[in-house]
Write a protein that holds these residues in place. Structure first.
Motif, PDB file in Angstrom:
ATOM      1  N   SER A  47      48.231  31.464  36.602  1.00  0.00           N
ATOM      2  CA  SER A  47      48.174  32.624  35.710  1.00  0.00           C
ATOM      3  C   SER A  47      46.786  32.716  35.094  1.00  0.00           C
ATOM      4  O   SER A  47      45.992  31.780  35.203  1.00  0.00           O
ATOM      5  CB  SER A  47      49.232  32.511  34.609  1.00  0.00           C
ATOM      6  N   GLY A  48      46.519  33.850  34.461  1.00  0.00           N
ATOM      7  CA  GLY A  48      45.271  34.003  33.730  1.00  0.00           C
ATOM      8  C   GLY A  48      44.236  34.869  34.396  1.00  0.00           C
ATOM      9  O   GLY A  48      43.170  35.118  33.822  1.00  0.00           O
ATOM     10  N   GLY A  49      44.504  35.326  35.600  1.00  0.00           N
ATOM     11  CA  GLY A  49      43.540  36.181  36.272  1.00  0.00           C
ATOM     12  C   GLY A  49      43.481  37.564  35.655  1.00  0.00           C
ATOM     13  O   GLY A  49      44.228  37.895  34.738  1.00  0.00           O
ATOM     14  N   GLY A  50      42.550  38.356  36.172  1.00  0.00           N
ATOM     15  CA  GLY A  50      42.399  39.718  35.666  1.00  0.00           C
ATOM     16  C   GLY A  50      41.069  40.294  36.057  1.00  0.00           C
ATOM     17  O   GLY A  50      40.365  39.759  36.921  1.00  0.00           O
ATOM     18  N   TRP A  51      40.724  41.376  35.408  1.00  0.00           N
ATOM     19  CA  TRP A  51      39.447  42.038  35.651  1.00  0.00           C
ATOM     20  C   TRP A  51      38.477  41.677  34.543  1.00  0.00           C
ATOM     21  O   TRP A  51      38.843  41.663  33.359  1.00  0.00           O
ATOM     22  CB  TRP A  51      39.653  43.550  35.695  1.00  0.00           C
ATOM     23  N   VAL A  52      37.234  41.422  34.933  1.00  0.00           N
ATOM     24  CA  VAL A  52      36.217  41.101  33.953  1.00  0.00           C
ATOM     25  C   VAL A  52      34.878  41.608  34.464  1.00  0.00           C
ATOM     26  O   VAL A  52      34.655  41.687  35.678  1.00  0.00           O
ATOM     27  CB  VAL A  52      36.174  39.577  33.688  1.00  0.00           C
ATOM     28  N   GLN A  53      34.021  41.983  33.552  1.00  0.00           N
ATOM     29  CA  GLN A  53      32.681  42.429  33.939  1.00  0.00           C
ATOM     30  C   GLN A  53      31.795  41.237  34.299  1.00  0.00           C
ATOM     31  O   GLN A  53      32.048  40.119  33.834  1.00  0.00           O
ATOM     32  CB  GLN A  53      32.050  43.215  32.796  1.00  0.00           C
ATOM     33  N   PRO A  54      30.783  41.460  35.103  1.00  0.00           N
ATOM     34  CA  PRO A  54      29.843  40.364  35.405  1.00  0.00           C
ATOM     35  C   PRO A  54      29.304  39.744  34.127  1.00  0.00           C
ATOM     36  O   PRO A  54      28.977  40.454  33.169  1.00  0.00           O
ATOM     37  CB  PRO A  54      28.733  41.075  36.191  1.00  0.00           C
ATOM     38  N   GLY A  55      29.243  38.420  34.129  1.00  0.00           N
ATOM     39  CA  GLY A  55      28.815  37.696  32.939  1.00  0.00           C
ATOM     40  C   GLY A  55      29.959  37.293  32.033  1.00  0.00           C
ATOM     41  O   GLY A  55      29.757  36.504  31.099  1.00  0.00           O
ATOM     42  N   SER A  85      34.047  35.915  31.095  1.00  0.00           N
ATOM     43  CA  SER A  85      34.745  34.636  31.243  1.00  0.00           C
ATOM     44  C   SER A  85      36.248  34.853  31.404  1.00  0.00           C
ATOM     45  O   SER A  85      36.803  35.834  30.904  1.00  0.00           O
ATOM     46  CB  SER A  85      34.511  33.760  30.011  1.00  0.00           C
ATOM     47  N   LEU A  86      36.855  33.931  32.092  1.00  0.00           N
ATOM     48  CA  LEU A  86      38.305  33.879  32.221  1.00  0.00           C
ATOM     49  C   LEU A  86      38.724  32.422  32.276  1.00  0.00           C
ATOM     50  O   LEU A  86      37.960  31.569  32.752  1.00  0.00           O
ATOM     51  CB  LEU A  86      38.791  34.565  33.501  1.00  0.00           C
ATOM     52  N   THR A  87      39.944  32.150  31.836  1.00  0.00           N
ATOM     53  CA  THR A  87      40.512  30.818  31.982  1.00  0.00           C
ATOM     54  C   THR A  87      41.822  30.915  32.750  1.00  0.00           C
ATOM     55  O   THR A  87      42.732  31.642  32.336  1.00  0.00           O
ATOM     56  CB  THR A  87      40.774  30.161  30.619  1.00  0.00           C
ATOM     57  N   LEU A  88      41.876  30.231  33.852  1.00  0.00           N
ATOM     58  CA  LEU A  88      43.085  30.199  34.670  1.00  0.00           C
ATOM     59  C   LEU A  88      43.912  28.973  34.321  1.00  0.00           C
ATOM     60  O   LEU A  88      43.374  27.927  33.954  1.00  0.00           O
ATOM     61  CB  LEU A  88      42.725  30.164  36.153  1.00  0.00           C
ATOM     62  N   SER A  89      45.220  29.112  34.456  1.00  0.00           N
ATOM     63  CA  SER A  89      46.135  27.997  34.225  1.00  0.00           C
ATOM     64  C   SER A  89      46.993  27.776  35.457  1.00  0.00           C
ATOM     65  O   SER A  89      47.304  28.725  36.183  1.00  0.00           O
ATOM     66  CB  SER A  89      47.048  28.285  33.032  1.00  0.00           C
ATOM     67  N   CYS A  90      47.400  26.545  35.655  1.00  0.00           N
ATOM     68  CA  CYS A  90      48.251  26.195  36.789  1.00  0.00           C
ATOM     69  C   CYS A  90      49.280  25.179  36.319  1.00  0.00           C
ATOM     70  O   CYS A  90      48.919  24.067  35.920  1.00  0.00           O
ATOM     71  CB  CYS A  90      47.413  25.613  37.914  1.00  0.00           C
ATOM     72  N   ALA A  91      50.528  25.559  36.378  1.00  0.00           N
ATOM     73  CA  ALA A  91      51.616  24.662  35.999  1.00  0.00           C
ATOM     74  C   ALA A  91      52.294  24.127  37.254  1.00  0.00           C
ATOM     75  O   ALA A  91      52.663  24.899  38.143  1.00  0.00           O
ATOM     76  CB  ALA A  91      52.625  25.396  35.128  1.00  0.00           C
TER      77      ALA A  91
END
Length: 117
Positions: A6-14, A16-22
Protein backbone atom coordinates in the motif's frame (compact mmCIF):
# COMPACT_ATOMS: atom_id res chain seq x y z
CA UNK A 1 1.47 -15.87 2.51
CA UNK A 2 0.55 -13.09 0.11
CA UNK A 3 2.09 -9.68 0.80
CA UNK A 4 -0.18 -6.66 0.95
CA UNK A 5 1.39 -3.50 -0.48
CA UNK A 6 0.00 0.00 0.00
CA UNK A 7 0.97 3.64 -0.15
CA UNK A 8 1.35 4.21 -3.86
CA UNK A 9 -0.13 7.10 -5.76
CA UNK A 10 0.63 10.05 -7.97
CA UNK A 11 3.36 12.50 -7.10
CA UNK A 12 5.18 15.26 -8.92
CA UNK A 13 8.89 14.93 -9.71
CA UNK A 14 10.91 15.67 -6.61
CA UNK A 15 8.15 14.47 -4.33
CA UNK A 16 8.07 11.66 -1.78
CA UNK A 17 6.04 8.58 -1.02
CA UNK A 18 6.26 5.84 1.58
CA UNK A 19 5.19 2.35 0.65
CA UNK A 20 4.20 -0.31 3.17
CA UNK A 21 4.19 -4.08 2.88
CA UNK A 22 2.48 -6.35 5.37
CA UNK A 23 3.36 -10.04 5.39
CA UNK A 24 1.70 -12.11 8.05
CA UNK A 25 3.28 -15.21 9.48
CA UNK A 26 6.18 -16.31 11.63
CA UNK A 27 8.69 -16.12 8.79
CA UNK A 28 8.63 -12.35 8.56
CA UNK A 29 11.23 -11.61 11.22
CA UNK A 30 13.72 -14.16 9.90
CA UNK A 31 13.57 -13.52 6.19
CA UNK A 32 15.27 -11.08 3.84
CA UNK A 33 12.70 -8.79 2.24
CA UNK A 34 12.85 -6.84 -0.95
CA UNK A 35 11.02 -4.19 -2.92
CA UNK A 36 10.67 -4.89 -6.63
CA UNK A 37 9.24 -2.72 -9.36
CA UNK A 38 7.88 -3.46 -12.78
CA UNK A 39 7.03 -1.33 -15.80
CA UNK A 40 5.01 -2.52 -18.79
CA UNK A 41 6.95 -4.92 -20.97
CA UNK A 42 9.78 -5.34 -18.46
CA UNK A 43 10.66 -7.86 -15.82
CA UNK A 44 10.40 -7.07 -12.15
CA UNK A 45 13.55 -5.41 -10.85
CA UNK A 46 14.80 -5.69 -7.28
CA UNK A 47 15.45 -2.12 -6.15
CA UNK A 48 15.98 -2.47 -2.40
CA UNK A 49 16.31 -5.22 0.16
CA UNK A 50 16.78 -5.61 3.89
CA UNK A 51 17.97 -8.62 5.81
CA UNK A 52 16.49 -9.86 9.06
CA UNK A 53 19.33 -8.09 10.89
CA UNK A 54 18.74 -4.80 9.10
CA UNK A 55 21.45 -4.78 6.44
CA UNK A 56 20.25 -2.96 3.35
CA UNK A 57 21.13 -2.97 -0.32
CA UNK A 58 19.97 -0.82 -3.21
CA UNK A 59 20.16 -0.75 -6.96
CA UNK A 60 22.37 2.10 -8.14
CA UNK A 61 19.51 4.12 -9.61
CA UNK A 62 17.79 4.61 -6.24
CA UNK A 63 20.79 4.92 -3.91
CA UNK A 64 20.58 8.03 -1.79
CA UNK A 65 16.89 8.51 -2.60
CA UNK A 66 15.16 5.37 -1.32
CA UNK A 67 15.34 3.90 2.17
CA UNK A 68 14.10 0.42 3.05
CA UNK A 69 13.20 -0.46 6.62
CA UNK A 70 11.23 -3.03 8.56
CA UNK A 71 9.29 -3.34 11.79
CA UNK A 72 9.31 -6.98 12.84
CA UNK A 73 6.80 -6.30 15.63
CA UNK A 74 4.28 -5.25 12.97
CA UNK A 75 5.41 -7.70 10.27
CA UNK A 76 5.68 -4.73 7.96
CA UNK A 77 8.36 -3.44 5.62
CA UNK A 78 8.59 0.08 4.28
CA UNK A 79 10.12 1.88 1.33
CA UNK A 80 10.64 5.60 1.81
CA UNK A 81 11.07 7.19 -1.62
CA UNK A 82 12.39 10.74 -1.90
CA UNK A 83 13.37 12.91 -4.84
CA UNK A 84 11.17 10.83 -7.09
CA UNK A 85 11.77 10.89 -10.82
CA UNK A 86 9.47 10.02 -13.73
CA UNK A 87 11.56 6.90 -14.33
CA UNK A 88 10.52 5.65 -10.89
CA UNK A 89 7.01 5.21 -12.23
CA UNK A 90 6.15 1.52 -11.87
CA UNK A 91 4.11 -1.00 -9.93
CA UNK A 92 5.97 -1.75 -6.73
CA UNK A 93 5.87 -5.15 -5.06
CA UNK A 94 7.45 -6.64 -1.98
CA UNK A 95 8.50 -10.23 -1.50
CA UNK A 96 10.90 -12.50 0.27
CA UNK A 97 14.34 -12.44 -1.33
CA UNK A 98 16.68 -15.35 -1.87
CA UNK A 99 20.49 -15.34 -1.72
CA UNK A 100 20.93 -14.15 -5.29
CA UNK A 101 18.22 -11.53 -5.16
CA UNK A 102 15.60 -13.88 -6.49
CA UNK A 103 12.00 -13.54 -5.29
CA UNK A 104 10.92 -16.48 -3.17
CA UNK A 105 7.33 -16.03 -2.12
CA UNK A 106 3.91 -15.36 -3.52
CA UNK A 107 3.38 -12.03 -5.24
CA UNK A 108 0.85 -9.54 -3.95
CA UNK A 109 -1.19 -7.07 -5.95
CA UNK A 110 1.47 -4.40 -5.87
CA UNK A 111 0.95 -0.68 -5.58
CA UNK A 112 1.17 1.79 -8.44
CA UNK A 113 3.56 4.72 -8.20
CA UNK A 114 3.24 7.43 -10.82
CA UNK A 115 5.68 10.33 -10.99
CA UNK A 116 4.69 13.05 -13.42
CA UNK A 117 4.01 16.73 -13.67
Amino acid sequence: VQPVESGGGWVQPGGSLTLSCAISGDIFSTTRLGWFRQTPGNERELVASITSSGNTAYVESVKGRFTVSRDNTKSTAYLQMNSLKPEDTAVYYCNQVGPIGNPRGVWGQGTQVTVSS
